[in-house]
Structures are given as structure tokens and as C-alpha cells.
Design a protein around this motif. Structure first.
Motif, short mmCIF file in Angstrom:
data_model
loop_
_atom_site.label_atom_id
_atom_site.label_comp_id
_atom_site.label_asym_id
_atom_site.label_seq_id
_atom_site.Cartn_x
_atom_site.Cartn_y
_atom_site.Cartn_z
N ALA A 84 0.86 -1.19 0.00
CA ALA A 84 0.00 0.00 0.00
C ALA A 84 0.88 1.23 0.00
CB ALA A 84 -0.90 0.00 1.23
N ILE A 85 0.45 2.24 -0.75
CA ILE A 85 1.21 3.49 -0.80
C ILE A 85 0.38 4.58 -0.15
CG2 ILE A 85 2.30 5.18 -2.30
CD1 ILE A 85 2.67 2.88 -4.30
N VAL A 86 0.94 5.19 0.88
CA VAL A 86 0.25 6.27 1.56
C VAL A 86 1.15 7.49 1.56
CG1 VAL A 86 -0.98 4.62 3.04
CG2 VAL A 86 1.11 5.69 3.88
N ASP A 215 -6.89 2.01 -6.82
CA ASP A 215 -6.71 3.44 -6.69
C ASP A 215 -7.76 3.95 -5.72
OD1 ASP A 215 -5.82 6.02 -7.14
OD2 ASP A 215 -7.19 6.32 -8.82
N GLU A 216 -7.37 4.08 -4.45
CA GLU A 216 -8.31 4.54 -3.43
C GLU A 216 -9.62 3.82 -3.57
OE1 GLU A 216 -7.90 8.90 -2.75
OE2 GLU A 216 -6.81 7.46 -1.54
N ALA A 217 -9.53 2.52 -3.68
CA ALA A 217 -10.66 1.75 -4.18
C ALA A 217 -11.93 1.92 -3.36
CB ALA A 217 -10.28 0.29 -4.26
N ARG A 248 -7.17 6.54 2.96
CA ARG A 248 -7.69 6.13 4.26
C ARG A 248 -6.77 5.07 4.83
NH1 ARG A 248 -13.63 6.93 3.39
NH2 ARG A 248 -14.02 5.46 5.05
N LEU A 249 -6.08 5.39 5.89
CA LEU A 249 -5.13 4.44 6.46
C LEU A 249 -5.84 3.18 6.93
CD1 LEU A 249 -2.60 6.64 8.42
CD2 LEU A 249 -2.71 6.08 6.01
N SER A 250 -7.12 3.33 7.32
CA SER A 250 -7.84 2.16 7.83
C SER A 250 -7.89 1.04 6.80
CB SER A 250 -9.26 2.55 8.22
OG SER A 250 -9.92 3.14 7.12
N THR A 251 -7.76 1.39 5.52
CA THR A 251 -7.88 0.36 4.49
C THR A 251 -6.54 -0.32 4.19
OG1 THR A 251 -7.46 1.89 2.66
CG2 THR A 251 -9.74 1.65 3.37
N VAL A 252 -5.46 0.17 4.75
CA VAL A 252 -4.15 -0.38 4.36
C VAL A 252 -3.45 -1.13 5.48
CG1 VAL A 252 -3.82 1.52 2.75
CG2 VAL A 252 -2.75 1.64 4.99
N ALA A 253 -4.05 -1.11 6.67
CA ALA A 253 -3.35 -1.64 7.85
C ALA A 253 -2.90 -3.09 7.66
CB ALA A 253 -4.23 -1.51 9.09
N ASP A 254 -3.62 -3.88 6.86
CA ASP A 254 -3.19 -5.27 6.74
C ASP A 254 -2.43 -5.57 5.44
OD1 ASP A 254 -5.32 -5.03 5.16
OD2 ASP A 254 -6.47 -6.73 5.96
N ASP A 303 -13.19 1.82 13.42
CA ASP A 303 -12.57 1.40 12.16
C ASP A 303 -11.11 1.77 12.08
OD1 ASP A 303 -14.95 0.43 11.34
OD2 ASP A 303 -15.58 2.33 10.45
N GLN A 304 -10.68 2.68 12.93
CA GLN A 304 -9.29 3.11 12.90
C GLN A 304 -8.40 2.12 13.65
OE1 GLN A 304 -8.73 5.58 10.91
NE2 GLN A 304 -10.94 5.66 10.66
#
Ligand code: ATP
Length: 311
Positions: A84-86, A215-217, A248-254, A303-304
Motif C-alpha cells: 500500500a502506498i500512503v 486506486d483509493e478503491a 484512508r489508512l484504515s484500508t491499508v493496515a493489513d 474502524d481506525q
């Protein structure tokens, strides 16, 4: 000279007026038949993907002279893994996606898929190897079946039905009197953001690409729909190499690995836990997002949490 300008005007127009995501941009370029920016070298071979390993090797890129967007960027996405790219707005995240899809060639460095420099193979074969789930998919004014099979015109009814099932579209389709034959899009049935996203996922399942570019799906969705879609995306990611560009960092944590981009350079990288332990930019972004989310909606703050139910 006019010939040089026209495609650039069109490109600007596409950027300004469409803003719907990479896959639709690809379609726009095809429809307008504009050979923008990149050209295949004569006799370029096809990309052959056995192990969908992605490498950015010292990539430097600028859209315009003198303004470097990516600087000596190197990273690897091992076959079958997810990266993931943030990073802050303007850091160059989407640019990485555009380079991988070969809308542009870097000025320096190389981008490799399975060891092959994507600038030296046929660009169609590069794009054929990559499935994109854009942030806001646009549907064609045609049937649901057409929209799902789009990009794989030889897809069988069975493949379309299976993809719709895997993308959790069947509850919707079963409710429609005309099922898969229902016309959708601007002049047909309007689908919700989540439903459109599922059509995009089904389309990608039919295409069955070894590499995914997300892309920011899930950014256009509310929290509950986002969570449901994330489950479906997980299924899409199975057995593929995934590069996810995320806000959204919540979507990349895993993700297996997270790259933190800042000003076109790699500031930090690691797993979610490793990055939090570093107490750097990622931690800062995480705290900021948690605070914003608390302000927006106290309930959604759960969710965070990095410890989702699946972990
Ligand atoms: P965001 O999170 O806000 O979408 P990002 O990290 O994805 O940002 P990019 O879209 O990659 O950032 O853009 C990086 C920089 O490149 C920005 O400063 C942007 O203005 C610039 N840029 C993007 N597209 C073009 C273009 N077509 N021509 C010129 N500059 C561009």
C-alpha cells in the motif's frame, strides 16, 4: 507543432473533466485514439508474466521540466504480496499508479514486471496484465452483463455470473426484473457507489489479471459499505500482486508492506505495526486520521483500530 499540442490539450481535458480513474482514462485514450506520451519501441516483445513481481528501480519522474515528482524511488512488490502506498496529498502516490500502467515513461530508472522493463515491451500487454479498481467507476450505458464483461469481450456467461457472485452482486441482480440484461449507467438504472464498485470488482475478476492496481478503491463509500467492499476486495487480491494507492489508512493496515511517500521520496516503509513503532510520519498521519474520524462520527472510530476482526 499542432500535432504535438492536440494530444496534450486532450490530456488536460481528460484530467479536468473526467477524473474518474485510470481504467476510464485508458478507455478515453483508446476511444480518442490518441497516442499520448508513450510509444512502443519498434519490434517490442509482449510482456510475459510468470511471477508477477513488480520493481521500481531508482525511478525519477517529472510531468513537466524542472518539477521532479518522484525522486530515485525504489521498491519491490514480491509476487502475490500486497503493498500500500500512503502519504500526504501531492506526494506522488497516483503518479506511481500511472507509471505502472505506463501512461508515462520515467525519465530515469526502470519499472519492471517479472524482470521485464515495461518501457521496452508492448504497452497493451502491460495494461492487459494489470487490473484497476478506480475510486469512482463509470458505467457504460449498457447492460450489467456488458459492463461486467467489459475488457474481456470473449467472456462466457458462466464467467460473468461467477464474477458477479464473487463480487457479491447477486442480491442486486436477483432483485432486478431483467437481471443481467438490465441497462445501467446515466441513461439506465443508477447504481450506488458501492454497487458500482462491485461492478468494477466483477469486471476485474473476469479480466483475471496477475497484478492489481487499487486506486483509493473504497474512498467514495460510507464506512459500512467500505467494510463490506473490503471483504470482496480481499477475495480479488487472492493469488495476485496488489499495489494499493490509499488515503484512508484504515484500508491499508493489513497490507504486507506499506510505503510512506513524502515529496516524491520514500520516507518510511514497513508493516503497519513496524511503522507505528517508528513514531514517524505514518504514526502522525494515523493519529491525525483517527482524530478527524472521531470528529466526524464517534461510532466509526472503531474502524481506525489496527486490530480488525480478521487479524
Ligand atoms: P493526492 O493524494 O492528493 O491524490 P498524490 O500523492 O496521488 O496526491 P499525484 O496525483 O501523484 O499525488 O501528484 C503528484 C504531483 O504531481 C502533484 O503536485 C500534482 O500537482 C502533480 N501532477 C499530477 N498530475 C500531473 C500532470 N498531469 N501534469 C503536471 N503535474 C501533475
Amino acid at each position: 507543432l499542432m500535432q504535438l499540442f492536440r494530444p496534450l490539450d486532450l490530456l488536460g481535458w481528460v484530467y479536468r473533466t473526467i477524473r474518474q480513474g485510470l481504467v476510464d482514462m485508458a478507455e478515453m485514450f483508446r476511444l480518442m485514439d490518441t497516442d499520448v506520451e508513450v510509444k512502443d519501441i519498434a519490434g517490442a516483445p509482449e510482456l510475459i508474466v510468470r511471477q508477477p513481481h513488480v520493481t521500481f528501480d531508482n525511478v525519477t519522474f517529472e510531468y513537466e521540466d524542472g518539477r521532479t515528482i518522484l525522486k530515485n524511488l525504489s521498491f519491490e512488490v514480491p509476487a502475490g504480496s500486497s503493498v500500500a502506498i500512503v502519504g500526504p496529498s501531492g506526494a506522488g502516490k497516483s503518479t506511481i499508479g500511472r507509471l505502472l500502467f505506463r501512461f508515462y515513461d520515467p525519465q530515469q530508472g526502470r519499472i519492471l514486471i517479472d524482470g521485464q522493463d515495461i518501457a521496452k515491451v508492448q504497452q497493451d500487454s502491460v495494461r492487459g496484465a494489470i487490473g484497476i479498481v478506480p475510486q469512482d467507476s463509470v458505467l457504460f450505458n449498457d447492460t450489467l452483463a456488458y459492463n461486467i464483461a467489459y475488457g474481456a469481450h470473449d467472456a462466457s456467461d458462466e464467467q460473468v455470473t461467477k464474477a458477479a457472485g464473487d463480487a457479491a452482486l447477486m442480491p442486486l441482480i436477483d432483485r432486478l426484473p431483467n437481471g443481467f440484461a438490465t441497462t445501467v449507467g446515466e441513461r439506465g438504472l443508477k447504481l450506488s457507489g458501492g454497487e458500482k464498485q462491485r461492478v468494477a470488482i466483477a469486471r476485474t475478476l473476469v479480466k483475471n489479471p496477475p497484478i492489481l492496481l487499487l486506486d483509493e478503491a473504497t474512498s467514495a463509500l460510507d464506512t459500512r459499505t467500505e467494510r463490506e467492499i473490503l471483504g470482496t476486495l480481499k477475495r480479488l487480491e487472492e493469488g495476485r500482486t496488489t499495489l494499493a494507492i490509499a488515503h484512508r489508512l484504515s484500508t491499508v493496515a493489513d497490507a504486507d508492506r506499506i510505503l510512506v511517500l513524502d515529496g516524491g521520496e520514500l520516507a518510511e516503509s514497513g508493516t503497519h505495526a513496524e511503522l507505528l513503532a517508528r513514531n514517524g510520519l505514518y504514526t502522525e498521519m494515523w493519529a491525525q486520521q483517527a482524530a478527524e474520524s472521531n470528529e466526524d462520527d464517534a461510532v466509526s472510530s472503531e474502524d481506525q483500530s489496527p486490530e480488525g476482526p480478521e487479524n
